[in-house]
Write an enzyme that holds these catalytic residues in place. Structure first.
Site, PDB file in Angstrom:
ATOM      1  N   GLU A 103       0.841  -1.203   0.000  1.00 32.47           N
ATOM      2  CA  GLU A 103       0.000   0.000   0.000  1.00 32.47           C
ATOM      3  C   GLU A 103       0.875   1.252   0.000  1.00 32.47           C
ATOM      4  OE1 GLU A 103      -3.010  -0.012  -0.624  1.00 32.47           O
ATOM      5  OE2 GLU A 103      -3.816  -1.959  -0.006  1.00 32.47           O
ATOM      6  N   HIS A 106       2.075   1.703  -3.463  1.00 30.97           N
ATOM      7  CA  HIS A 106       1.011   2.314  -4.272  1.00 30.97           C
ATOM      8  C   HIS A 106       0.967   3.827  -4.053  1.00 30.97           C
ATOM      9  CE1 HIS A 106      -1.317  -1.774  -4.044  1.00 30.97           C
ATOM     10  NE2 HIS A 106      -0.199  -1.856  -4.733  1.00 30.97           N
ATOM     11  N   TYR A 110       1.777   7.229  -7.095  1.00 33.36           N
ATOM     12  CA  TYR A 110       1.100   8.442  -7.547  1.00 33.36           C
ATOM     13  C   TYR A 110       2.055   9.632  -7.533  1.00 33.36           C
ATOM     14  CZ  TYR A 110      -2.972   5.482  -7.103  1.00 33.36           C
ATOM     15  OH  TYR A 110      -3.865   4.447  -7.244  1.00 33.36           O
ATOM     16  N   GLU A 163     -10.583  -1.726   0.223  1.00 36.76           N
ATOM     17  CA  GLU A 163      -9.794  -2.370  -0.831  1.00 36.76           C
ATOM     18  C   GLU A 163     -10.624  -2.660  -2.081  1.00 36.76           C
ATOM     19  OE1 GLU A 163      -6.650  -2.895  -0.782  1.00 36.76           O
ATOM     20  OE2 GLU A 163      -5.908  -3.370   1.215  1.00 36.76           O
ATOM     21  N   GLU A 197      -4.760  -4.746  -5.228  1.00 35.11           N
ATOM     22  CA  GLU A 197      -5.926  -4.480  -4.382  1.00 35.11           C
ATOM     23  C   GLU A 197      -6.945  -5.613  -4.476  1.00 35.11           C
ATOM     24  OE1 GLU A 197      -5.289  -2.399  -2.419  1.00 35.11           O
ATOM     25  OE2 GLU A 197      -4.507  -0.528  -3.216  1.00 35.11           O
ATOM     26  N   HIS A 200      -5.701  -8.192  -2.123  1.00 37.93           N
ATOM     27  CA  HIS A 200      -5.875  -7.715  -0.745  1.00 37.93           C
ATOM     28  C   HIS A 200      -7.332  -7.856  -0.298  1.00 37.93           C
ATOM     29  CE1 HIS A 200      -2.201  -4.789  -1.287  1.00 37.93           C
ATOM     30  NE2 HIS A 200      -1.887  -6.058  -1.419  1.00 37.93           N
TER      31      HIS A 200
END
Length: 324
Positions: A103, A106, A110, A163, A197, A200
């Site tokens: 996470e 992730h 961005y 998620e 995701e 997850h």
């Protein structure tokens, strides 16, 4: 040391050769096999495409990605971590640490997109917006409320909904651009995130169902009611958030269908019945096509790479090769 202090007399090392739940090893292998880093995706190839977007479209894209960054930040530093004390096996603990780490990967992804496509002033403006947007902050507040509570199964419900549902108002936009041959390398990175995701949400939902089997019927009924109530609360807020983002570009109704489609998937991960009927979840086929492993970017959901993912190849050398 006081007389009341108690030392731990034994600590057990994790033994992957003694599994209480085979699913832990299965998911661990999937997650580690899917490992990737944002630096390996050449987002800079999207600079010409970025230049074709209007100022409003650029702002929308940045705000969408900032909202996703916030959710990843919550899940990486609070959400997945909050599930560890309630793990039923040491292997589950290990999987959750992997989830927490990814996470954070992730969230950094961005920033990789921002630093490649946007100016510092634009980035700062997008993050300022995320702190001031009422619906985005409300979304975070609702989820954090349960992460910080003392009910393990409710934490798993909140985590699965995050998620498998809350991310998708944001995931819609890069798939929309991709279906129009825009920001295709960025979309390839988002597919890597979506693939993670999906695992997850499936795993945490599975662990919720395992925990549900250990409680009595009354508690089971209460948890089911709680799940649907929480979903309704999150959905109502998500609709407002979606309208705020997408009304100006005329995509709101399409995004709402995508939301409902993924809300049903989240409920299925938890072992519950779908809430929204099929005619309210008929997602734009172009979006589903962009999500699929056979999209134009030829992204491979299972090998850990897509056409944009770049990894160096080893070449055997001899001493003479290094004489310049």
């Amino acid at each position: 040391m006081t007389g009341n202090a108690k030392l731990i007399d034994r600590v057990s090392a994790i033994n992957w050769n003694r599994l209480q739940d085979e699913k832990d090893a299965e998911v661990w292998d999937r997650l580690t096999g899917n490992f990737w880093l944002p630096e390996k995706v050449p987002v800079s190839n999207d600079i010409p495409s970025w230049g074709t977007l209007t100022a409003g479209e650029k702002q929308l894209t940045m705000r969408v990605f900032t909202g996703l960054t916030m959710l990843d930040t919550i899940q990486g530093t609070v959400g997945a971590v909050s599930l560890i004390p309630d793990a039923l096996t040491p292997h589950e603990e290990a999987v959750l640490t992997n989830i927490a780490f990814m996470e954070s990967v992730h969230a950094k992804s961005y920033s990789q997109i921002f630093s490649t496509l946007c100016s510092t002033a634009e980035i700062d403006d997008a993050f300022r917006w995320s702190e001031e947007n009422r619906n985005l902050q409300r979304k975070a507040e609702i989820v954090l409320q349960y992460y910080r509570g003392d009910e393990p199964l409710k934490r798993k419900v909140a985590s699965t909904l995050l998620e498998s549902f809350l991310f998708y108002s944001g995931f819609y936009l890069p798939m929309y651009w991709s279906s129009r041959a825009k920001l295709t390398n960025t979309a390839d990175m988002i597919r890597l995130i979506i693939r993670d995701e999906a695992v997850h949400g499936y795993y945490i939902g599975y662990k919720f169902q395992r925990g549900l089997a250990l409680v009595d019927d009354v508690t089971r009924a209460e948890l089911k009611d709680y799940t649907y109530e929480l979903l309704f609360e999150l959905y109502d807020n998500e609709v407002e958030y979606t309208q705020d983002l997408y009304d100006e570009v005329g995509l709101t109704e399409d995004v709402k269908k995508f939301l409902r489609y993924n809300a049903n998937k989240a409920l299925m991960n938890l072992g519950y019945e779908a809430l929204f009927p099929r005619d309210e979840t008929d997602v734009n086929p172009a979006i589903l096509s962009a999500l699929s492993p056979n999209a134009d970017e030829n992204h491979d959901f299972f090998s850990g790479s897509g056409s944009s993912y770049v990894i160096g190849k080893a070449v055997v050398t001899e001493d003479d090769d290094w004489d310049f």
